[in-house]
Design a protein around this motif. Structure first.
Motif, PDB file in Angstrom:
ATOM      1  N   LEU A   1       0.942  -0.934   0.548  1.00  0.00           N
ATOM      2  CA  LEU A   1       0.086  -0.209  -0.155  1.00  0.00           C
ATOM      3  C   LEU A   1       0.827   1.797   0.257  1.00  0.00           C
ATOM      4  O   LEU A   1       0.378   2.341  -0.790  1.00  0.00           O
ATOM      5  N   GLU A   2       2.194   1.110   0.373  1.00  0.00           N
ATOM      6  CA  GLU A   2       3.213   2.730   0.723  1.00  0.00           C
ATOM      7  C   GLU A   2       3.285   2.492  -0.584  1.00  0.00           C
ATOM      8  O   GLU A   2       3.827   3.272  -1.365  1.00  0.00           O
ATOM      9  N   GLU A   3       4.041   1.454  -0.739  1.00  0.00           N
ATOM     10  CA  GLU A   3       4.747   1.441  -2.590  1.00  0.00           C
ATOM     11  C   GLU A   3       3.527   1.619  -3.402  1.00  0.00           C
ATOM     12  O   GLU A   3       4.287   2.634  -4.819  1.00  0.00           O
ATOM     13  N   LEU A   4       2.342   1.749  -3.185  1.00  0.00           N
ATOM     14  CA  LEU A   4       1.113   2.388  -4.040  1.00  0.00           C
ATOM     15  C   LEU A   4       0.188   3.597  -4.123  1.00  0.00           C
ATOM     16  O   LEU A   4      -0.042   4.453  -4.642  1.00  0.00           O
ATOM     17  N   GLY A   5       1.180   4.661  -2.827  1.00  0.00           N
ATOM     18  CA  GLY A   5       0.708   5.715  -2.584  1.00  0.00           C
ATOM     19  C   GLY A   5      -0.241   5.786  -1.629  1.00  0.00           C
ATOM     20  O   GLY A   5      -0.579   6.637  -1.706  1.00  0.00           O
ATOM     21  N   LEU A   6      -1.068   4.601  -1.522  1.00  0.00           N
ATOM     22  CA  LEU A   6      -2.263   4.978  -1.253  1.00  0.00           C
ATOM     23  C   LEU A   6      -2.931   5.074   0.263  1.00  0.00           C
ATOM     24  O   LEU A   6      -2.320   4.696   1.324  1.00  0.00           O
ATOM     25  N   SER A   7      -3.670   5.952   0.593  1.00  0.00           N
ATOM     26  CA  SER A   7      -3.568   6.070   1.971  1.00  0.00           C
ATOM     27  C   SER A   7      -5.032   4.998   2.369  1.00  0.00           C
ATOM     28  O   SER A   7      -5.710   3.656   1.942  1.00  0.00           O
ATOM     29  N   TYR A   8      -4.680   4.134   3.868  1.00  0.00           N
ATOM     30  CA  TYR A   8      -5.227   3.353   4.692  1.00  0.00           C
ATOM     31  C   TYR A   8      -5.532   3.042   5.902  1.00  0.00           C
ATOM     32  O   TYR A   8      -4.524   4.094   6.003  1.00  0.00           O
ATOM     33  N   GLU A   9      -6.103   2.476   6.508  1.00  0.00           N
ATOM     34  CA  GLU A   9      -6.014   2.326   7.973  1.00  0.00           C
ATOM     35  C   GLU A   9      -5.560   1.237   9.199  1.00  0.00           C
ATOM     36  O   GLU A   9      -5.940   0.501   7.878  1.00  0.00           O
ATOM     37  N   VAL A  10      -5.294   0.984   9.206  1.00  0.00           N
ATOM     38  CA  VAL A  10      -4.742  -0.415  10.187  1.00  0.00           C
ATOM     39  C   VAL A  10      -4.750  -0.158  11.422  1.00  0.00           C
ATOM     40  O   VAL A  10      -4.813   0.417  12.473  1.00  0.00           O
TER      41      VAL A  10
ATOM     42  N   GLY B   1      -1.961 -13.375  -1.401  1.00  0.00           N
ATOM     43  CA  GLY B   1      -1.680 -13.107  -3.199  1.00  0.00           C
ATOM     44  C   GLY B   1      -2.539 -13.039  -3.405  1.00  0.00           C
ATOM     45  O   GLY B   1      -2.435 -12.011  -4.332  1.00  0.00           O
ATOM     46  N   ALA B   2      -4.312 -13.567  -2.297  1.00  0.00           N
ATOM     47  CA  ALA B   2      -4.981 -12.505  -3.346  1.00  0.00           C
ATOM     48  C   ALA B   2      -5.328 -11.231  -3.169  1.00  0.00           C
ATOM     49  O   ALA B   2      -5.546 -10.268  -3.574  1.00  0.00           O
ATOM     50  N   ILE B   3      -4.592 -11.067  -1.545  1.00  0.00           N
ATOM     51  CA  ILE B   3      -4.731  -9.060  -1.643  1.00  0.00           C
ATOM     52  C   ILE B   3      -3.940  -8.000  -2.270  1.00  0.00           C
ATOM     53  O   ILE B   3      -4.707  -7.695  -2.956  1.00  0.00           O
ATOM     54  N   ILE B   4      -2.494  -8.893  -3.019  1.00  0.00           N
ATOM     55  CA  ILE B   4      -2.147  -8.413  -3.707  1.00  0.00           C
ATOM     56  C   ILE B   4      -2.515  -8.197  -5.295  1.00  0.00           C
ATOM     57  O   ILE B   4      -2.747  -7.311  -5.528  1.00  0.00           O
TER      58      ILE B   4
ATOM     59  N   ARG C   1      -7.227  -3.210  -8.804  1.00  0.00           N
ATOM     60  CA  ARG C   1      -8.068  -2.112  -8.636  1.00  0.00           C
ATOM     61  C   ARG C   1      -7.039  -0.296  -8.718  1.00  0.00           C
ATOM     62  O   ARG C   1      -7.903   0.386  -9.007  1.00  0.00           O
ATOM     63  N   TYR C   2      -6.247  -0.876  -7.947  1.00  0.00           N
ATOM     64  CA  TYR C   2      -5.135  -0.205  -8.509  1.00  0.00           C
ATOM     65  C   TYR C   2      -4.411   0.873  -8.522  1.00  0.00           C
ATOM     66  O   TYR C   2      -3.696   1.567  -8.868  1.00  0.00           O
ATOM     67  N   ASP C   3      -3.585  -0.539  -9.104  1.00  0.00           N
ATOM     68  CA  ASP C   3      -2.466   0.150 -10.280  1.00  0.00           C
ATOM     69  C   ASP C   3      -3.059  -0.649 -11.745  1.00  0.00           C
ATOM     70  O   ASP C   3      -2.082  -1.603 -12.261  1.00  0.00           O
ATOM     71  N   THR C   4      -3.195   0.164 -12.422  1.00  0.00           N
ATOM     72  CA  THR C   4      -3.737   0.027 -13.580  1.00  0.00           C
ATOM     73  C   THR C   4      -3.089   0.408 -14.878  1.00  0.00           C
ATOM     74  O   THR C   4      -2.830  -0.727 -15.478  1.00  0.00           O
ATOM     75  N   GLN C   5      -2.122   0.650 -13.969  1.00  0.00           N
ATOM     76  CA  GLN C   5      -1.143   1.308 -15.383  1.00  0.00           C
ATOM     77  C   GLN C   5      -0.258  -0.431 -14.621  1.00  0.00           C
ATOM     78  O   GLN C   5       1.867   0.047 -15.551  1.00  0.00           O
TER      79      GLN C   5
END
Ligand SMILES: N[C@@H](CCC(=O)N[C@@H](CS)C(=O)NCC(=O)O)C(=O)O
Length: 224
Positions: free
Chosen positions: A19-28, A67-70, A76-80
């Motif tokens: 999630l950090e590599e993708l720069g997404l915001s998230y809660e933990v 694996g399924a989460i990745i 969904r969020y890394d379409t490029q």
């Protein structure tokens, strides 16, 4: 909103890092292991029936299995395709291989190693201890030791001529590989025998996204 249900010292560190590599915001939401059994707390079963980490929720969706989460997050969020080779690219096949090898092959002997090390550490009557040590020694010699050597030798060979598991570029397969690779090193694999594998570990620890994810939950330790 994405929420990561993160069991301390567990495979879900990979999801935080992704999630950090993708720069997404998230809660933990951090869950503590049972100090005696090291298992996840029952609250995690309220999120997903197996109650194993990682689990993410994304609005009403509940997704388990790293694996399924990745794959979900990338679809969904890394379409490029910044963290995986595009479909049809030459590196897509090795990317898929390592993404699945991590949990499907490499984790197996490492989980057995962890179980047998727990058995050896267990408090037992003194007269039972030599029998248990004998069994553990046999399993180590016949299965765990040779299998771990086989896998680490294979990875060392694979990393001879490329910096990352799937080829020249860092991918999400490296993220998935990170946990079992480090689990072996905390469970008795001698890093000096596998310099390329050790170098992989050193390089992933230098990535800003790794550091950010680790800072978010404190410590990424792996049970040994
Ligand atoms: N193959 C699964 C494995 C999940 C798994 O076993 N997670 C461990 C954490 S490393 C766990 O939740 N252990 C605690 C328990 O089983 O209660 C994945 O990659 O998501």
């Amino acid at each position: 909103m994405i929420t990561v249900h993160h069991l301390e010292y567990s495979r879900s560190q990979r999801v935080l890092w992704l999630l950090e590599e993708l720069g997404l915001s998230y809660e933990v939401k951090v869950y503590k292991r049972n100090p005696k059994t090291k298992m996840a707390p029952p609250e995690m079963k309220a999120i997903h029936p197996l109650g194993k980490s990682p689990i993410i929720t994304d609005d009403s969706l509940v997704i388990a299995e790293s694996g399924a989460i990745i794959e979900y997050l990338l679809d969904r969020y890394d379409t490029q395709n910044t963290l995986r080779p595009a479909p049809g690219a030459m590196e897509r096949l090795p990317y898929n291989y390592w993404l699945h090898y991590a949990e499907g092959s490499l984790m197996q002997p490492l989980v057995v190693a962890l179980i047998f090390s727990e058995v050896q550490k267990a408090k037992l009557p003194f007269f039972v201890k030599p029998i248990v040590n004998g069994i553990v020694g046999k399993v180590n010699a016949a299965y765990i030791g040779p299998q771990v050597k086989l896998h680490y030798g294979f990875m060392e060979q694979e990393l001879q001529n490329k910096p990352w598991f799937a080829g020249p570029d860092f991918t999400a397969a490296d993220i998935q590989m990170s946990y079992p690779v480090e689990a072996g090193l905390t469970r008795g694999v001698n890093p000096s025998r596998y310099p390329k594998v050790q170098d992989f570990v050193n390089r992933i620890h230098q990535r800003p996204a790794w550091k950010k994810a680790e800072a978010r939950v404190g410590d990424f330790g792996i049970p040994s």
